[in-house]
Scaffold this motif. Sequence first.
Motif, short mmCIF file in Angstrom:
data_model
loop_
_atom_site.label_atom_id
_atom_site.label_comp_id
_atom_site.label_asym_id
_atom_site.label_seq_id
_atom_site.Cartn_x
_atom_site.Cartn_y
_atom_site.Cartn_z
N ARG A 82 15.44 18.15 103.99
CA ARG A 82 14.58 17.94 104.81
C ARG A 82 14.76 16.37 105.34
NH1 ARG A 82 10.42 21.41 106.36
NH2 ARG A 82 10.33 19.86 108.14
N THR A 83 14.65 16.26 106.70
CA THR A 83 14.89 14.88 107.38
C THR A 83 13.69 13.90 107.13
OG1 THR A 83 15.43 13.47 109.19
CG2 THR A 83 14.37 15.74 109.41
N SER A 84 13.68 12.96 106.60
CA SER A 84 12.30 11.93 106.65
C SER A 84 12.74 10.58 106.72
CB SER A 84 11.99 12.30 105.35
OG SER A 84 12.68 11.76 104.16
N LYS A 85 13.91 10.10 107.16
CA LYS A 85 14.10 8.82 107.24
C LYS A 85 14.94 8.28 108.58
CE LYS A 85 14.80 8.18 102.23
NZ LYS A 85 15.83 7.83 101.23
N GLY A 86 14.75 9.14 109.56
CA GLY A 86 15.27 8.95 110.93
C GLY A 86 16.47 9.11 111.32
N ILE A 87 17.27 8.33 112.01
CA ILE A 87 18.63 8.79 112.41
C ILE A 87 19.74 9.03 111.60
CG2 ILE A 87 19.41 6.43 112.52
CD1 ILE A 87 19.84 9.28 115.30
N SER B 256 32.96 20.32 99.34
CA SER B 256 31.40 20.98 99.21
C SER B 256 30.62 20.00 98.45
CB SER B 256 31.60 22.39 98.46
OG SER B 256 32.43 23.29 99.20
N ILE B 257 31.01 19.65 97.22
CA ILE B 257 30.30 18.54 96.29
C ILE B 257 29.88 17.40 96.94
CG2 ILE B 257 30.39 17.36 94.06
CD1 ILE B 257 32.17 19.47 93.00
N VAL B 258 30.86 16.65 97.69
CA VAL B 258 30.64 15.57 98.42
C VAL B 258 29.59 15.64 99.42
CG1 VAL B 258 31.61 13.60 100.02
CG2 VAL B 258 32.79 14.73 97.79
N LEU B 259 29.45 16.58 100.43
CA LEU B 259 28.63 16.81 101.49
C LEU B 259 27.06 17.30 101.01
CD1 LEU B 259 30.45 18.68 104.14
CD2 LEU B 259 29.80 16.46 104.13
N CYS C 224 14.08 21.56 91.56
CA CYS C 224 14.12 21.90 92.64
C CYS C 224 15.41 21.11 93.10
CB CYS C 224 12.93 21.09 93.48
SG CYS C 224 13.18 21.51 95.32
N LYS C 225 15.85 20.00 92.92
CA LYS C 225 17.14 19.48 93.31
C LYS C 225 18.26 20.07 92.74
CE LYS C 225 15.12 14.66 94.10
NZ LYS C 225 15.29 14.69 95.47
N ILE C 226 18.43 20.33 91.39
CA ILE C 226 19.46 21.04 90.77
C ILE C 226 19.39 22.45 91.48
CG2 ILE C 226 20.24 22.20 88.73
CD1 ILE C 226 18.72 20.12 87.03
N HIS C 227 18.54 23.28 91.68
CA HIS C 227 18.35 24.45 92.27
C HIS C 227 19.09 24.47 93.80
CE1 HIS C 227 16.38 27.03 95.36
NE2 HIS C 227 17.06 28.00 94.69
N VAL D 263 20.59 14.83 96.43
CA VAL D 263 19.96 14.85 95.22
C VAL D 263 19.31 13.46 94.77
CG1 VAL D 263 20.70 15.00 92.68
CG2 VAL D 263 21.82 16.36 94.46
N PHE D 264 19.92 12.24 95.44
CA PHE D 264 19.25 10.98 94.98
C PHE D 264 18.57 10.53 96.20
CE2 PHE D 264 22.53 11.73 91.62
CZ PHE D 264 21.92 11.28 90.59
N ASP D 265 18.20 11.53 97.12
CA ASP D 265 17.46 11.23 98.19
C ASP D 265 18.15 9.84 99.16
OD1 ASP D 265 15.38 12.46 97.43
OD2 ASP D 265 14.30 11.06 96.59
N GLY D 266 19.66 10.02 99.17
CA GLY D 266 20.44 9.13 99.79
C GLY D 266 20.44 9.50 101.26
N PHE D 267 20.79 10.75 101.68
CA PHE D 267 20.62 11.24 103.01
C PHE D 267 19.82 12.35 102.87
CE2 PHE D 267 24.56 8.64 103.57
CZ PHE D 267 24.27 7.84 104.49
N SER D 268 18.57 12.58 103.58
CA SER D 268 17.59 13.63 103.58
C SER D 268 17.20 13.81 101.93
CB SER D 268 18.66 14.89 104.20
OG SER D 268 17.53 16.10 103.90
N SER D 269 16.54 14.77 101.79
CA SER D 269 16.19 14.93 100.64
C SER D 269 15.78 16.48 100.01
CB SER D 269 14.71 14.14 100.18
OG SER D 269 14.02 14.30 98.93
N TYR D 270 16.21 16.90 98.88
CA TYR D 270 15.78 18.26 98.66
C TYR D 270 14.43 18.57 98.33
CZ TYR D 270 20.71 19.22 98.44
OH TYR D 270 22.15 19.26 98.59
N THR D 271 13.54 19.24 99.13
CA THR D 271 12.13 19.49 99.13
C THR D 271 11.77 21.06 98.86
OG1 THR D 271 12.05 19.51 101.16
CG2 THR D 271 11.64 17.53 100.49
#
Length: 357
Positions: free
Chosen positions: A171-176, A146-149, A94-97, A154-162
């Motif tokens: 998707r957002t899951s960790k607040g501000i 594009s790659i940086v943004l 899912c993350k690769i896709h 991918v590693f749940d740094g900001f947001s997460s691919y779900t």
Amino acid sequence: MENSTTNLTTKESELNNFPLDVIVPVSVTMVLIMVICLLGNSIVCLIVYQKPAMRSAINLLLANLAFANIVISAVCTPFFILFLCSVRTPVIACKIHAFIYYVFSMEATFILTAISVDRYFIIVHRKDKLNPRLTKIVIGITWVVSIVLCFPPVFDGFSSYTFSNVHCFPRTSKGIADTIYLSILALTLFVVPIIIMLCTYLRILDTVRRNTCRVQNFPESLSVSQASKLGLRRIVSPKPMVDMAFKTRAFTTILLIFFVYLACWLPYCLATTIYWFDETKTLTPTKEIIFVGLTYLNPAINPIIYCLRIKKFREACLEIAPKLCSLFPKAPHRTKRRVKPSAIYECTDKVQSSTVL
């Protein structure tokens, strides 16, 4: 997710079991779109690669756009079909896709924006600023951005691919922090490029309209001798100007590509922006299939537009087609007999001869 399902995208209960009468036609349509996209955009890249005369700034941008479309179609379409068939895949799939989808979609959007700005300077300001060397620098910068943004989720740094129904979204899951990241992503991927393209194309259309009115109002019957009698002098440009007629004709093709992009991506942009920021909102499976499917349709339409609108592209396709056909194995031809079936063969002790009746 529970521990037993941490290596999977969804739990068994969360998988959408689409009926067969939905899976079959949608899958066949997606495979057809993928084939058209791969074939058409590969020809675009091949033409620019093989013909140095075709490596102008605009053609380099179109070739980069074609390459991004090839990767989206070749990598992401199979994932779409797997998700449609409710195949359970690892989280990393899912993350690769999602990463590939958003990186190459963002790159395609940046390229279309660069093309619109290039046309703006050429037609409105009559300045052809973009040369092949500068184009390569612009392409390199857009790839890095594009790659940086798109990399942090991918590693749940900001947001997460779900995983959703047939697609993976951030998707957002960790607040501000996640909200700020998704705001930047939405502005960069959707809002700012579309606003820039709309503004530049509206300004170009206004310039073309004013130039057309100016030409139509000019008295065609006024000859050079009559102009000299009226005291009018012919203005000779001290240096060759940009071929405005050719650039304007090419602009109509670029404008058509933009309208197709807008029609295919605007429903997805609006739906996903709401989906990103409001956790209570969810896309229904039918809407998600339609909206995501339109984004896969866009890359397949572009080569068709090139073929219908660009004469050089058609000529290059006709030139390359025999070479492509020669790559496939040929069916063995039936050997023709060199003698008549009515020939009678007589054998002697010394020679073997044939006598035709």
